[in-house]
Design a protein around this motif. Structure first.
Motif, PDB file in Angstrom:
ATOM      1  N   GLY A 137       0.787  -1.228   0.000  1.00 21.65           N
ATOM      2  CA  GLY A 137       0.000   0.000   0.000  1.00 21.65           C
ATOM      3  C   GLY A 137       0.818   1.277   0.000  1.00 21.65           C
ATOM      4  N   ARG A 170      -5.661   1.683  -3.484  1.00 22.26           N
ATOM      5  CA  ARG A 170      -5.166   0.421  -2.955  1.00 22.26           C
ATOM      6  C   ARG A 170      -4.366  -0.369  -3.985  1.00 22.26           C
ATOM      7  N   SER A 175      -4.000  -0.205   1.613  1.00 30.20           N
ATOM      8  CA  SER A 175      -4.026   1.227   1.336  1.00 30.20           C
ATOM      9  C   SER A 175      -2.744   1.873   1.863  1.00 30.20           C
TER      10      SER A 175
END
Length: 397
Positions: A137, A170, A175
């Motif tokens: 992420g 993402r 994320s």
């Protein structure tokens, strides 16, 4: 622009197996400086970075920069949307030999968003950043490099210029916040953030990374951060550490770090410890963003008393960083310890188009104008010119 940028360039070179730039050796001839560029130092390692910070800081104080300054930055962009640290010949197409990086690209995206009229360029830059997002992420300095707190945080600032929430950007299920959470330490270790895990996977508290991550965890960046609601900086572990809790814990670490002397300290191998002006400015931004202007009052006052000489020696990125700290922390950048930071910054580049009256400030110092923003981390440093201050990402406490 400063040693932080130098450290990032060096780390990236090692990570991707390229030759390490000889920043400690005799410098190569300084490239011919274009008229639109801020600062007179060699822009090889920090041209885009310091230009971006200058434009963001001027935007913050309602100063419209010269068209030449904006055009120079816009002209540094490659066709794929990425930016290098410096592109000596913008007329020549970018090729595989030109090292582009996430930090320059994210900073430039925020700066071009600030000045307006460059929506396509900003979108291309952000799309490129999304295309090189790591599976955890986050982002490293160089595309494909291991994620680090500073790079991930500056990219979050660029993502915040778009309509899509940062949490929805993402790589698979992860994320940017997930990447930062992996680098946060429990309260038993101070609640700070590490820059990266070491080779054994151990996390070590790093003030520079912590200041950046506190702001990043709030989903904001240089262009969009402002002072938050007043609250005490308290570290508190929870069974599940949330993004918000990790940011608050990081602020508690910074508050403790500046409590004794009013500033952060640069810890560099082979040299005496000394005040770290750039990281202290970053800490002001982080503390104000997380806990309101009162939380940043101590280190902000210290900067007002002590930063003038450092900024004069370091150049436009340092002045820009102090402007951002002043505006976020509730001080007057036109009378910062007796120094007009805006005047000093504009003197390092092309004369601005116009200067309007300062925006009205609310009681918390965040301002009521749309011209607000702030920066995290970065200035003109030793040898090559910010990443802001004499900071070393990996060694700093």
């Amino acid at each position: 622009m400063n040693v932080r940028r130098s450290a990032a360039v060096l780390a990236a070179a090692v990570a991707i197996g390229t030759a390490t730039p000889a920043v400690a050796a005799s410098p190569s001839p300084t490239p011919s400086l274009p008229s639109g560029l801020y600062g007179s130092g060699d822009p090889t390692y920090d041209g885009v970075w310091r230009q971006s910070f200058a434009l963001i800081a001027l935007h913050r104080v309602d100063v419209e920069p010269a068209a030449a300054a904006v055009d120079w930055l816009a002209g540094q962009q490659c066709a794929n949307g990425a930016f290098p640290a410096f592109r000596a010949d913008p007329a020549k197409a970018c090729d595989a030999k030109l090292m582009v990086d996430t930090n320059s690209t994210a900073a430039a995206a925020q700066a071009l968003s600030a000045v307006g009229g460059h929506g396509t360029a900003v979108t291309k830059a952000v799309n490129w950043l999304k295309s090189v997002q790591n599976k955890d992420g986050g982002w490293g300095y160089a595309p494909g490099g291991a994620s680090d707190a500073n790079s991930t945080s500056v990219v979050i600032g660029a993502l915040a210029t778009q309509d899509t929430p940062v949490s929805k950007v993402r790589a698979g299920a992860k994320s940017p916040y997930d990447a930062l959470l992996k680098l946060s330490l429990p309260c038993a270790d101070g609640g700070a953030f590490a820059y990266q895990p070491d080779k054994k996977g151990k996390l070590t508290a790093n003030a520079d990374a912590t200041a950046a991550a506190v702001v990043g965890m709030l989903g904001t960046g240089m262009l969009t951060v402002r002072a938050g609601d007043a609250k005490k900086a308290v570290c508190a572990d929870a069974p599940t550490r949330t993004w918000q809790r990790a940011s608050a814990n990081g602020a508690a670490y910074l508050a403790k770090a500046v409590a004794k002397d009013g500033h952060l300290t640069s810890v560099l191998p082979g040299s005496e410890n000394q005040p770290d002006y750039g990281n202290t400015a970053d800490a002001v931004v982080a503390l104000a963003a997380q806990g309101g202007t009162a939380a940043a009052a101590g280190p902000l006052r210290w900067l007002e008393r002590n930063s003038a000489k450092w900024a004069e020696q370091s150049g436009p990125a340092a002045y820009a960083q102090l402007i951002l700290a002043a505006k976020t922390g509730g001080a007057d950048p036109r009378d910062f310890g007796g120094t007009d930071l805006v005047k000093r910054l504009t003197a390092t580049g092309p004369a601005p188009k116009a200067t309007s009256a300062p925006a009205a400030e609310s009681q918390d110092g965040s301002g009521t104008s749309v011209w607000w923003m702030v920066g995290a981390g970065l200035a003109a440093g030793a040898g090559i010119g910010f990443l802001l201050s004499s900071r070393n990402k990996r060694k700093q406490s």
